[in-house]
Design an enzyme around this catalytic site. Structure first.
Site, PDB file in Angstrom:
ATOM      1  N   ASP A  65       2.704  -0.418   4.099  1.00  0.00           N
ATOM      2  CA  ASP A  65       1.908  -1.485   3.498  1.00  0.00           C
ATOM      3  C   ASP A  65       1.076  -2.124   4.603  1.00  0.00           C
ATOM      4  O   ASP A  65       1.628  -2.696   5.544  1.00  0.00           O
ATOM      5  CB  ASP A  65       2.861  -2.511   2.866  1.00  0.00           C
ATOM      6  CG  ASP A  65       2.130  -3.444   1.930  1.00  0.00           C
ATOM      7  OD1 ASP A  65       0.903  -3.281   1.770  1.00  0.00           O
ATOM      8  OD2 ASP A  65       2.796  -4.331   1.366  1.00  0.00           O
ATOM      9  N   ASP A 161      -4.729   0.318   0.602  1.00  0.00           N
ATOM     10  CA  ASP A 161      -3.979  -0.124   1.786  1.00  0.00           C
ATOM     11  C   ASP A 161      -2.478   0.101   1.685  1.00  0.00           C
ATOM     12  O   ASP A 161      -1.710  -0.509   2.405  1.00  0.00           O
ATOM     13  CB  ASP A 161      -4.270  -1.606   2.066  1.00  0.00           C
ATOM     14  CG  ASP A 161      -3.809  -2.492   0.928  1.00  0.00           C
ATOM     15  OD1 ASP A 161      -3.443  -1.959  -0.130  1.00  0.00           O
ATOM     16  OD2 ASP A 161      -3.818  -3.713   1.102  1.00  0.00           O
ATOM     17  N   GLU A 162      -2.045   0.970   0.790  1.00  0.00           N
ATOM     18  CA  GLU A 162      -0.611   1.268   0.782  1.00  0.00           C
ATOM     19  C   GLU A 162      -0.353   2.679   0.268  1.00  0.00           C
ATOM     20  O   GLU A 162      -1.174   3.242  -0.464  1.00  0.00           O
ATOM     21  CB  GLU A 162       0.172   0.255  -0.064  1.00  0.00           C
ATOM     22  CG  GLU A 162      -0.274   0.205  -1.495  1.00  0.00           C
ATOM     23  CD  GLU A 162       0.663  -0.632  -2.364  1.00  0.00           C
ATOM     24  OE1 GLU A 162       1.882  -0.411  -2.319  1.00  0.00           O
ATOM     25  OE2 GLU A 162       0.146  -1.492  -3.092  1.00  0.00           O
TER      26      GLU A 162
END
Lengths: 469, 378
Positions: A65, A161-162
Site C-alpha cells: 500500500d 497505488d496498491e
C-alpha cells in the site's frame, strides 16, 4: 518509528505459543543474517489452523500500500515539499473541491481525504494545495509495479497505488519479511516513495496488516493473531464493511469484528445474505481468493460522472452534459476495445439524493451516439425536473469486443453488409494463415495506443500500462 | 333474475371470458364479468378494454336443457371470486338468483353463497361493429396462421406497431406479417370466401395469442370483421373483439431478398435438433449465437463456441447445397422458432451474405416465409 518494532509487537505476543518467536524477533532486530535459518521454522507455521493441521495450500501474500501516494509523488518531484503539509485537490472554483489525498504532515493538522477544500484551508491555512497530475502518478505507479514484478509474476494491481503479491514460492528460499524489507527499500531508494507492506496467509489479512502501520510499515498478521488484533475493533474498521453494512450489523447487536466472527452463521446469512457470509469468514481470517494477475483486465464497467458548477435544472444543459459524458465513456470503451449491453445513469440532486437507473439492451453499445440515445431516454424517463448537482453515465457488463456479437436488424443490416467483401477476404486469409494474421487498420492503431481518454482519480485506466503477458 | 344452469357449462364459458379480464385494469368494473340472461340463454362478457370476449351459452342445445330460466336479467360479478366459487361448487346444478340491491345468491347442493354484484348498466357497451363486410377462415387454419406468425412480434414498446401482426387482405389473399426487426414471419393464405374490399390492420400479438387459446381446433368457420379501430372474430358461440394498433406498419415486402447466392435444402427436423444441441453452448448475453457453414461437399456444419464453457461441432447431411460457400452466425432461438413454424419435412434456406437477412421456406409450398437477420461477431 522503525518498522522492526511492528514485527516485534506482532511476534512478542505469541512468544508463549510459538517457540520460534524469539529467533524471529532476533532476526528482525539484527537484520538479514538469520533469514535463511529461520524461514522454514517460523514462517512456515504462519498458516497453522486451530487444530494444529497445516493446510495444503498454505500461502504467503503481501499487500503493498503506497503511503499517501499522490502527495508522496509530488514530494519526490519537488523535494522542497518534503516535510510540508500538502494536499492534492480538484478545482475548488468548480466545486470539485475535495481533498483527494494529503501528506502525513497535513494529516497531523487534521486534514483528511474527501474533506472540502475550503474547510481544509480554514483548519490549516498554510496547507499547500496542488492540482492533480495524473500522468506523473501513472508513471510512478508503473515503476512501482515493475519493481514488484521483478520478484514474481503473481502481482495483482488493485488500484493505482496498491496491489497484492503471492510470494509463496519465493518464501521457500528466502524469508518473507526479508523480501518485504527489500521491496520496501527498493521502492524508497529507486522511486523515493514510501509504502507499507502487510504479510499474511491471505489477501484479506494482508490488506488489514498493511493498514496497521503507516508509513513505511511491515506488519505480519497471522490467523491466530486475529483474536487479539482484529476482534476488538469495531466492524466499520474491517475492509469490505462500509457505513451501511456497519449500521446493519450494529442493528444485529454486532459491534466488533469479533462479534461478527462469533455470530450465529444462520442469522448472518438470513439478515446479510452472501456478503454477510463472506464478511463473517473474513472476520475469522478466512479468505480463499487467489492473487490474480489478470483481474485488472476484467473491466466490468466503464463510467464517468461530473459535479456540475451549479445545481442544474435546464433540460437543454443537461442534454449537452450527458452527451459529453457519453462521449467520454465511448472514448474509454474504444481505447480498451470494450463494449457492454447495460447503460446506467446516475444523478445526485441538490439535496444529495442519489439515484441510479439502468437498462440492458439486446445488443452491446460502445459508440457515443448509441450510449447517448439510451442514456438520454433513461434520463428523461426518470428525471422529474429537480435540480441536479451530479450526473454520471456508465456502460457495464462490458466485454472484449472480440467476444461480442451484434444481432443485426432489418433497419441496420445494410451498413454491415457493406463490410462483407473485406470480412470475407479476412476470413479466407485467416483460414489459410491462422487467426489474427490480420487486424483491421483502425483496430491495430487502437491496440497500440496506450493512453486512454480518462483523467479521473478513481479510474482504473492506469492499469492499461500493465501489458498482458 | 333467477335461473338454474349446468355447472360444467358455466365453468367452460367463464374460462373463455376470464382470458380477457385483467386485475391490472384501470376501470374498476372491468374486474367483473357481465352476465346477461334471457329466454334464449346466457351471455358472459369479460374485457380489459383492449380485448373483449363474449360467449353465449344457449338455454337448450341438441334438445338438451342447459339453462332453466325462471326470470331474465343482468348483473356484474367479481370475476375472480365468482369463477372460483363456480369451480368449487359441490354439485353440477347451480341456481343463481339476484334479489334487491344486486344481492346475488348462488346455490348448489347444500352450499349457498351471497355475493355483492354491480349494476350491469355501468358495464361498458360492446364496440358497435357492422358485420356486413366480413370474410371467413376455418378455426383450425386460423389457429395455424396465428401460431406461425405471432411469435415474431416485438416484445419491446419502442416501436409499438411492431408488437402486433400486420394483416393485409388483398386480391383474395390474406397476408400476415410479424417482425421484431431481427426476424420476420410471413404467412400467405388464399381466402375461400372473398371479402369485399381491401384491409390493412395491425392486431396486437397478445390478442391473437389469447384468441388462439379459446378457439377450438376444428374446421368450423370463424367470421372476421375489420373496422378502423377494432377487429371482431366470431365463432359459433364466441365473439372476440380486439383493439387495433395505430400507426403505419413498415413496408416489409421490399426487405425480403429476391436474389440468393447460396441455397441449402435440408431436413427441417434434423436441423432443428442440431441447432437445439448447439445452442446448449450458446449464451444469451451473446445473442444465443450459433455458426452455420456450408463450405464444401454435401454437409453443412453447425457449431457453437463459448470460450469459458466449451464448444460443439456437428455435421449435417444436406439434400442439396447450391451456390457460393457460406459462413454465417445467427441466433439459435430465432432459428428454432422459424423451423418450428415451418414444421415441414424439408426446408429451403436462401442466403445472400453473412451480414444480410436469409429466408427459410418449406420445400413443399410457398405459403410460409421466415426471415432471420444474422448476428455479427467481432
Amino acid at each position: 518509528m522503525h518498522p522492526a518494532t511492528t514485527g516485534r509487537s506482532n511476534l512478542s505476543k505469541n512468544k508463549r505459543e510459538e517457540p520460534c518467536a524469539p529467533l524471529f524477533f532476533m532476526y528482525i532486530r539484527t537484520g538479514r543474517m538469520f533469514s535463511l535459518f529461520i524461514e522454514r521454522s517460523s514462517y512456515g507455521k504462519l498458516e497453522e489452523n486451530d487444530d494444529g493441521a497445516i493446510p495444503m495450500a498454505s500461502r504467503v501474500i503481501f499487500h503493498i500500500d503506497m503511503n499517501s501516494f499522490y502527495a508522496s509523488v509530488e514530494q519526490s518531484h519537488n523535494p522542497d515539499l518534503k516535510g510540508k503539509a500538502i494536499a492534492i485537490a480538484g478545482n475548488p472554483q468548480e466545486r470539485r473541491g475535495i481533498i483527494v489525498t494529503c501528506s502525513y504532515e497535513a494529516r497531523a493538522h487534521g486534514i483528511y481525504t474527501t474533506m472540502q477544500v475550503h474547510e481544509a484551508k480554514r483548519k490549516y491555512p498554510s496547507l499547500i494545495l496542488l492540482p492533480p497530475n495524473f500522468d506523473r502518478y501513472r508513471i510512478a505507479s508503473k515503476a512501482m509495479f515493475d519493481i514488484l514484478r521483478s520478484y514474481t509474476g503473481l502481482v495483482e494491481p488493485v488500484s493505482i497505488d496498491e496491489g497484492y503479491l503471492d510470494v509463496t514460492d519465493l518464501a521457500v528460499e528466502r524469508h518473507a519479511v526479508d523480501i518485504a524489507r527489500e521491496i520496501q527499500t527498493r521502492i524508497l531508494s529507486e522511486l523515493d516513495l514510501p509504502c507499507s507492506i502487510g504479510i499474511a496467509p491471505n489477501k484479506f489479512l494482508a490488506k488489514t496488516a498493511s493498514d496497521m502501520k503507516k508509513p513505511q510499515g511491515i506488519t505480519i498478521l497471522r490467523k491466530r493473531d486475529i483474536g487479539e488484533k482484529l476482534w476488538p475493533l469495531p466492524v466499520i474498521e474491517m475492509h469490505g464493511v462500509g457505513e451501511s453494512t456497519a449500521s446493519k450489523l450494529n442493528g444485529l447487536a454486532i459491534k466488533t469484528i469479533g462479534d461478527l466472527a462469533l455470530a450465529n452463521p444462520g442469522l448472518i446469512k438470513e439478515k446479510m445474505g452472501k456478503n454477510g457470509v463472506r464478511l463473517q469468514a473474513r472476520a475469522n481470517g478466512i479468505d480463499d481468493r487467489a492473487v490474480d494477475p489478470d483481474s485488472i483486465y476484467d473491466t466490468k464497467s466503464v463510467g464517468t460522472s461530473t459535479t456540475l458548477p451549479v445545481d442544474e435544472t435546464e433540460e437543454e444543459n443537461l442534454r449537452v452534459i450527458i452527451l459529453s459524458l457519453c462521449e467520454k465513456v465511448a472514448n474509454r470503451l474504444e481505447a480498451k476495445e470494450l463494449a457492454g449491453p447495460t447503460v446506467t445513469i446516475q444523478t445526485r440532486s441538490s439535496d444529495w439524493q442519489n439515484r441510479t437507473r439502468s437498462i440492458t439492451l439486446k445488443n452491446t453499445v460502445w459508440k457515443a451516439e448509441d450510449i447517448n440515445r439510451t442514456a438520454w431516454q433513461l434520463f428523461t424517463k426518470h428525471w422529474n425536473g429537480e435540480a441536479l448537482r451530479l450526473v454520471g453515465v456508465t456502460v457495464s457488463n462490458v466485454a472484449d469486443k472480440g467476444e461480442l456479437t451484434e444481432q443485426l436488424s432489418l433497419f441496420n443490416f445494410q451498413e454491415h453488409a457493406k463490410e462483407e467483401p473485406i470480412l470475407d477476404l479476412m476470413s479466407k486469409l485467416e483460414s489459410r494463415f491462422g487467426k489474427r494474421v490480420l487486424v483491421k487498420g483502425a483496430k491495430e492503431a487502437k491496440l497500440k495506443r496506450s493512453t486512454t481518454g480518462s483523467e479521473t482519480s478513481f479510474s482504473k485506466d492506469f492499469l492499461d500500462d500493465h501489458e498482458r503477458k | 333474475m333467477k335461473f338454474e344452469i349446468m355447472r360444467e357449462r358455466l365453468v367452460e364459458g367463464l374460462n373463455d371470458v376470464m382470458k380477457a379480464v385483467s386485475s391490472k385494469t384501470t376501470i374498476p368494473i372491468l374486474t367483473g364479468i357481465k352476465m346477461d340472461v334471457s329466454a334464449e340463454g346466457m351471455r358472459l362478457t369479460g374485457s380489459d378494454s383492449d380485448i373483449t370476449i363474449q360467449t353465449f351459452i344457449p338455454a337448450e342445445e341438441d334438445g338438451k336443457q342447459i339453462i332453466r330460466v325462471i326470470e331474465g336479467g343482468s348483473i356484474v360479478l367479481q370475476a375472480k371470486v365468482f369463477g372460483e366459487i363456480i369451480r368449487k361448487l359441490p354439485t353440477n346444478e347451480v341456481e343463481i338468483e339476484i334479489t334487491g340491491n344486486f344481492q346475488t345468491h348462488i346455490r348448489s347442493g347444500k352450499s349457498e353463497f351471497h355475493l355483492i354484484g354491480l349494476d350491469a348498466m355501468d358495464y361498458p357497451q360492446l364496440p358497435d361493429i357492422q358485420d356486413d363486410r366480413l370474410f371467413t377462415i376455418p378455426a383450425d387454419l386460423l389457429k395455424t396462421i396465428i401460431r406461425e406468425t405471432v411469435f415474431a412480434v416485438s416484445s419491446s414498446e419502442t416501436r409499438p406497431v411492431l408488437t402486433g401482426v400486420h394483416w393485409e387482405v388483398k386480391d383474395g389473399e390474406l397476408v400476415c406479417v410479424a417482425t421484431d426487426s431481427h426476424r420476420l414471419a410471413r404467412r400467405k393464405t388464399k381466402l375461400e370466401t372473398l371479402p369485399e374490399g381491401e384491409y390493412s390492420v395491425v392486431i396486437p400479438g397478445k390478442s391473437l395469442t389469447e384468441l388462439n387459446k379459446i378457439l377450438d381446433d376444428n374446421s368450423e368457420a370463424v367470421e372476421i370483421v375489420m373496422t378502423n379501430q377494432q377487429v371482431l372474430f366470431k365463432s359459433k358461440h364466441i365473439l372476440f373483439f380486439s383493439r387495433l394498433l395505430e400507426g403505419n406498419y413498415p413496408d416489409t415486402s421490399r426487405l425480403i431478398p429476391s436474389e440468393h447466392k447460396t441455397t441449402v435444402t435440408v431436413n427441417g427436423r434434423s436441423l432443428l435438433q442440431a441447432i437445439d444441441r448447439a445452442s446448449l453452448l450458446a449464451r444469451e448475453e451473446r445473442n444465443n449465437v450459433v455458426r452455420f457453414s456450408a463450405t464444401s461437399g454435401s454437409d453443412v456444419e453447425v457449431s457453437s463456441n463459448s470460450p469459458e464453457v466449451g464448444k460443439v461441432e456437428e455435421q449435417l447431411q444436406a439434400q442439396s447445397i447450391e451456390g457460393e460457400e457460406l459462413k454465417i452466425s445467427f441466433s439459435a432461438k430465432f432459428m428454432m422458432d422459424a423451423l418450428k413454424a415451418i414444421d415441414g419435412q424439408d426446408v429451403v434456406i436462401q442466403f445472400t451474405g453473412a451480414m444480410r437477412p436469409f429466408i427459410l421456406k418449406s420445400a413443399l409450398d410457398d405459403s410460409i416465409l421466415q426471415l432471420i437477420l444474422p448476428v455479427r461477431t467481432y
